[in-house]
Design a protein around this motif. Structure first.
Motif, PDB file in Angstrom:
ATOM      1  N   ILE A   8       0.866  -1.181   0.000  1.00 34.99           N
ATOM      2  CA  ILE A   8       0.000   0.000   0.000  1.00 34.99           C
ATOM      3  C   ILE A   8       0.898   1.225   0.000  1.00 34.99           C
ATOM      4  O   ILE A   8       1.667   1.441   0.939  1.00 34.99           O
ATOM      5  CB  ILE A   8      -0.922   0.027   1.232  1.00 34.99           C
ATOM      6  N   ASN A   9       0.804   2.003  -1.075  1.00 35.01           N
ATOM      7  CA  ASN A   9       1.720   3.146  -1.267  1.00 35.01           C
ATOM      8  C   ASN A   9       3.172   2.714  -1.126  1.00 35.01           C
ATOM      9  O   ASN A   9       4.003   3.425  -0.541  1.00 35.01           O
ATOM     10  CB  ASN A   9       1.389   4.267  -0.280  1.00 35.01           C
ATOM     11  N   GLY A  10       3.484   1.524  -1.658  1.00 33.40           N
ATOM     12  CA  GLY A  10       4.855   1.023  -1.698  1.00 33.40           C
ATOM     13  C   GLY A  10       5.342   0.396  -0.412  1.00 33.40           C
ATOM     14  O   GLY A  10       6.514   0.022  -0.323  1.00 33.40           O
ATOM     15  N   ILE A  11       4.480   0.264   0.590  1.00 34.16           N
ATOM     16  CA  ILE A  11       4.891  -0.279   1.896  1.00 34.16           C
ATOM     17  C   ILE A  11       3.991  -1.457   2.254  1.00 34.16           C
ATOM     18  O   ILE A  11       2.780  -1.410   2.062  1.00 34.16           O
ATOM     19  CB  ILE A  11       4.808   0.803   2.994  1.00 34.16           C
ATOM     20  N   ALA A  12       4.594  -2.501   2.811  1.00 34.08           N
ATOM     21  CA  ALA A  12       3.849  -3.715   3.180  1.00 34.08           C
ATOM     22  C   ALA A  12       3.252  -3.572   4.578  1.00 34.08           C
ATOM     23  O   ALA A  12       3.498  -4.381   5.476  1.00 34.08           O
ATOM     24  CB  ALA A  12       4.754  -4.932   3.101  1.00 34.08           C
ATOM     25  N   GLU A  13       2.450  -2.512   4.768  1.00 36.49           N
ATOM     26  CA  GLU A  13       1.813  -2.253   6.060  1.00 36.49           C
ATOM     27  C   GLU A  13       0.415  -1.691   5.836  1.00 36.49           C
ATOM     28  O   GLU A  13       0.138  -1.092   4.798  1.00 36.49           O
ATOM     29  CB  GLU A  13       2.624  -1.241   6.888  1.00 36.49           C
ATOM     30  N   ASN A  14      -0.441  -1.891   6.845  1.00 34.59           N
ATOM     31  CA  ASN A  14      -1.752  -1.246   6.816  1.00 34.59           C
ATOM     32  C   ASN A  14      -1.564   0.271   6.812  1.00 34.59           C
ATOM     33  O   ASN A  14      -0.564   0.791   7.338  1.00 34.59           O
ATOM     34  CB  ASN A  14      -2.589  -1.645   8.030  1.00 34.59           C
ATOM     35  N   LEU A  15      -2.520   0.971   6.232  1.00 28.90           N
ATOM     36  CA  LEU A  15      -2.420   2.431   6.134  1.00 28.90           C
ATOM     37  C   LEU A  15      -3.584   3.082   6.852  1.00 28.90           C
ATOM     38  O   LEU A  15      -4.750   2.819   6.541  1.00 28.90           O
ATOM     39  CB  LEU A  15      -2.411   2.858   4.663  1.00 28.90           C
ATOM     40  N   ALA A  16      -3.276   3.943   7.827  1.00 31.26           N
ATOM     41  CA  ALA A  16      -4.296   4.745   8.506  1.00 31.26           C
ATOM     42  C   ALA A  16      -4.247   6.149   7.919  1.00 31.26           C
ATOM     43  O   ALA A  16      -3.185   6.777   7.885  1.00 31.26           O
ATOM     44  CB  ALA A  16      -4.038   4.776  10.001  1.00 31.26           C
ATOM     45  N   ILE A  17      -5.395   6.628   7.445  1.00 32.65           N
ATOM     46  CA  ILE A  17      -5.424   7.961   6.854  1.00 32.65           C
ATOM     47  C   ILE A  17      -6.034   8.951   7.845  1.00 32.65           C
ATOM     48  O   ILE A  17      -6.614   8.567   8.858  1.00 32.65           O
ATOM     49  CB  ILE A  17      -6.193   7.965   5.522  1.00 32.65           C
ATOM     50  N   ASP A  18      -5.890  10.223   7.538  1.00 35.54           N
ATOM     51  CA  ASP A  18      -6.347  11.286   8.429  1.00 35.54           C
ATOM     52  C   ASP A  18      -7.823  11.120   8.777  1.00 35.54           C
ATOM     53  O   ASP A  18      -8.614  10.648   7.966  1.00 35.54           O
ATOM     54  CB  ASP A  18      -6.122  12.638   7.756  1.00 35.54           C
ATOM     55  N   GLU A  19      -8.187  11.515   9.989  1.00 26.66           N
ATOM     56  CA  GLU A  19      -9.549  11.306  10.477  1.00 26.66           C
ATOM     57  C   GLU A  19     -10.602  12.037   9.652  1.00 26.66           C
ATOM     58  O   GLU A  19     -11.775  11.662   9.659  1.00 26.66           O
ATOM     59  CB  GLU A  19      -9.657  11.747  11.934  1.00 26.66           C
ATOM     60  N   ASN A  20     -10.195  13.077   8.947  1.00 28.09           N
ATOM     61  CA  ASN A  20     -11.146  13.826   8.127  1.00 28.09           C
ATOM     62  C   ASN A  20     -10.891  13.617   6.635  1.00 28.09           C
ATOM     63  O   ASN A  20     -11.189  14.488   5.810  1.00 28.09           O
ATOM     64  CB  ASN A  20     -11.089  15.317   8.458  1.00 28.09           C
ATOM     65  N   SER A  21     -10.355  12.444   6.307  1.00 28.98           N
ATOM     66  CA  SER A  21     -10.076  12.115   4.923  1.00 28.98           C
ATOM     67  C   SER A  21     -10.732  10.784   4.565  1.00 28.98           C
ATOM     68  O   SER A  21     -10.982   9.947   5.437  1.00 28.98           O
ATOM     69  CB  SER A  21      -8.563  12.031   4.684  1.00 28.98           C
ATOM     70  N   ILE A  22     -11.032  10.616   3.289  1.00 26.74           N
ATOM     71  CA  ILE A  22     -11.583   9.361   2.797  1.00 26.74           C
ATOM     72  C   ILE A  22     -10.683   8.836   1.682  1.00 26.74           C
ATOM     73  O   ILE A  22     -10.015   9.614   0.986  1.00 26.74           O
ATOM     74  CB  ILE A  22     -13.023   9.528   2.278  1.00 26.74           C
ATOM     75  N   PRO A  23     -10.615   7.524   1.474  1.00 23.40           N
ATOM     76  CA  PRO A  23      -9.714   6.972   0.463  1.00 23.40           C
ATOM     77  C   PRO A  23     -10.306   7.013  -0.943  1.00 23.40           C
ATOM     78  O   PRO A  23     -11.512   6.842  -1.128  1.00 23.40           O
ATOM     79  CB  PRO A  23      -9.529   5.522   0.928  1.00 23.40           C
ATOM     80  N   VAL A  24      -9.448   7.247  -1.921  1.00 26.13           N
ATOM     81  CA  VAL A  24      -9.831   7.102  -3.323  1.00 26.13           C
ATOM     82  C   VAL A  24      -8.770   6.252  -3.999  1.00 26.13           C
ATOM     83  O   VAL A  24      -7.589   6.278  -3.642  1.00 26.13           O
ATOM     84  CB  VAL A  24      -9.971   8.461  -4.050  1.00 26.13           C
ATOM     85  N   ARG A  25      -9.203   5.480  -4.974  1.00 27.14           N
ATOM     86  CA  ARG A  25      -8.287   4.559  -5.654  1.00 27.14           C
ATOM     87  C   ARG A  25      -7.296   5.320  -6.519  1.00 27.14           C
ATOM     88  O   ARG A  25      -7.665   6.146  -7.341  1.00 27.14           O
ATOM     89  CB  ARG A  25      -9.083   3.575  -6.508  1.00 27.14           C
ATOM     90  N   GLY A  26      -6.017   5.023  -6.311  1.00 27.82           N
ATOM     91  CA  GLY A  26      -4.968   5.572  -7.147  1.00 27.82           C
ATOM     92  C   GLY A  26      -4.556   4.583  -8.214  1.00 27.82           C
ATOM     93  O   GLY A  26      -5.400   3.993  -8.884  1.00 27.82           O
ATOM     94  N   VAL A  27      -3.257   4.339  -8.341  1.00 30.63           N
ATOM     95  CA  VAL A  27      -2.738   3.412  -9.349  1.00 30.63           C
ATOM     96  C   VAL A  27      -2.683   2.007  -8.768  1.00 30.63           C
ATOM     97  O   VAL A  27      -2.170   1.806  -7.671  1.00 30.63           O
ATOM     98  CB  VAL A  27      -1.336   3.852  -9.817  1.00 30.63           C
ATOM     99  N   ILE A  28      -3.215   1.056  -9.515  1.00 34.50           N
ATOM    100  CA  ILE A  28      -3.152  -0.342  -9.105  1.00 34.50           C
ATOM    101  C   ILE A  28      -2.272  -1.086 -10.126  1.00 34.50           C
ATOM    102  O   ILE A  28      -2.525  -1.025 -11.327  1.00 34.50           O
ATOM    103  CB  ILE A  28      -4.538  -0.997  -9.047  1.00 34.50           C
ATOM    104  N   SER A  29      -1.240  -1.761  -9.635  1.00 38.41           N
ATOM    105  CA  SER A  29      -0.331  -2.482 -10.523  1.00 38.41           C
ATOM    106  C   SER A  29      -0.108  -3.890 -10.002  1.00 38.41           C
ATOM    107  O   SER A  29      -0.416  -4.207  -8.846  1.00 38.41           O
ATOM    108  CB  SER A  29       0.998  -1.728 -10.638  1.00 38.41           C
ATOM    109  N   GLU A  30       0.436  -4.711 -10.880  1.00 37.18           N
ATOM    110  CA  GLU A  30       0.641  -6.119 -10.524  1.00 37.18           C
ATOM    111  C   GLU A  30       2.111  -6.498 -10.691  1.00 37.18           C
ATOM    112  O   GLU A  30       2.772  -5.986 -11.590  1.00 37.18           O
ATOM    113  CB  GLU A  30      -0.250  -7.001 -11.425  1.00 37.18           C
TER     114      GLU A  30
END
Length: 351
Positions: free
Chosen positions: A329-351
């Motif tokens: 996730i964003n180049g890191i093998a860890e869960n990602l917590a985003i800002d409390e007043n932010s929502i996620p949107v899909r960026g680039v997905i690669s394989e």
């Protein structure tokens, strides 16, 4: 409550009260006399069971739930009409009507030269989805281009029964009064286009209350929607005076959620006959559905956490995916917590 009561049980119990020296067999006089009354008694029990179910909020049908809600000052939220942006090569007259596919739109307000607000004439979320070239219903001299573009304020469908039931039951847990959190939450949610809301006590300049909202499509709200909400809650021209839904003394700042773009890298083992080109759309759809679930719960959580385990388990459910590992996730093998007043949107997905 009455699940064990049947016509047969009632009839048997009634016949058991008759002396055994009387013929009680089917077709006998006593059997034929009691059987119709047993049926009517069963129907009475059945009606009583239905009546009892309609008396309580967790089992009532919509018709009776609405009646119960009236006792709590709650009414189902009506469907609203989408407000859209129209882009024209000329200034079109207020009240001009246009059509796109099966829906019609009417011009309600000028934003700037060639840009207008349009209201969908059909209430509900249907007005949020169409984009493209508009066809004028009446001739407009000089009109060459007419495009329906951005959703300014989403239209909403009539409140679902289970959502209304949830509001009814929650009304017993906390009292909405005088600008407390429950009061703000209920009143802001009742405004058109609001899909989620968070409230904060702050000290930012003159403001002492901050409200962060997400629109009914679970996206960042438009500037037009934010302006409307600010005016309805605490008008900027006389803030703190209690001329909106905010109590006197509350100086409120209304903001929209921000969006955090998130990239993913998946290491997928495909089944025979499948590859990334074939399944890329399915993976994108999986991510979008996961994000939608998270956004629907945004207002009830401190922050949104994107979890690798959730992504991988959902990816494994895609037909053609045999295995998945080492997700980034964003180049890191860890869960990602985003800002409390932010929502996620899909960026680039690669394989």
């Amino acid at each position: 409550m009455f699940e064990q009561i049947t016509h047969e049980n009632i009839l048997d119990n009634a016949l058991n009260e008759v002396k055994n020296d009387v013929d009680k067999r089917e077709g006998s006089i006593i059997f034929d006399a009691i059987s119709p009354h047993a049926k009517q008694l069963y129907e009475l029990y059945f009606s009583m069971d239905g009546m009892i179910r309609e008396m309580f909020g967790d089992t009532a049908s919509r018709e009776f739930l609405i009646k119960l809600c009236k006792d709590r000052g709650i009414a189902p939220e009506s469907a609203t009409k989408a407000i859209r942006k129209g882009e024209f090569n000329i200034n079109v007259p207020i009240g001009a009507r246009f059509s796109l596919d099966t829906l019609d739109y009417v011009v309600t307000e000028k934003i700037r030269e060639g840009i207008f607000k349009l209201k969908c004439e059909t209430a509900g979320s249907l007005g949020n989805y169409d984009f493209g070239n508009l066809i004028p219903i009446d001739y407009i001299d000089g009109l060459q281009t007419a495009v329906l573009s951005e959703v300014l304020i989403p239209g909403e469908d009539e409140e679902l029964t289970e959502d209304l039931r949830k509001r009814y039951l929650e009304s017993f847990d906390a009292l909405a009064f005088g600008g407390n959190r429950k009061d703000y939450k209920d009143k802001v949610h009742s405004l058109q286009g609001v899909g989620g809301v968070k409230m904060y006590r702050v000290r930012e300049g003159n403001y002492n209350v901050k409200i962060v909202v997400m629109d009914a499509q679970y996206q960042k709200p438009s500037s037009v929607m934010l302006e409307n909400l600010q005016t309805a809650i605490d008008p900027e021209v006389n803030q703190g005076e209690g001329l909106g839904i905010a109590p006197i003394g509350h100086v409120v700042k209304v903001e929209g959620v921000t969006e955090t773009s998130i990239d993913f890298t998946f290491n997928i083992t495909f089944d025979i006959g499948y590859d990334w080109a074939l399944l890329e759309f399915d993976v994108q759809k999986m991510v979008d559905e996961y994000f939608l679930e998270l956004k629907k719960n945004w207002q009830d959580n401190t922050k949104i956490i994107i979890r690798i385990a959730q992504l991988e388990s959902r990816a494994l459910a895609i037909n053609g995916v045999l295995d998945i590992q080492n997700t980034l996730i964003n180049g890191i093998a860890e869960n990602l917590a985003i800002d409390e007043n932010s929502i996620p949107v899909r960026g680039v997905i690669s394989e």
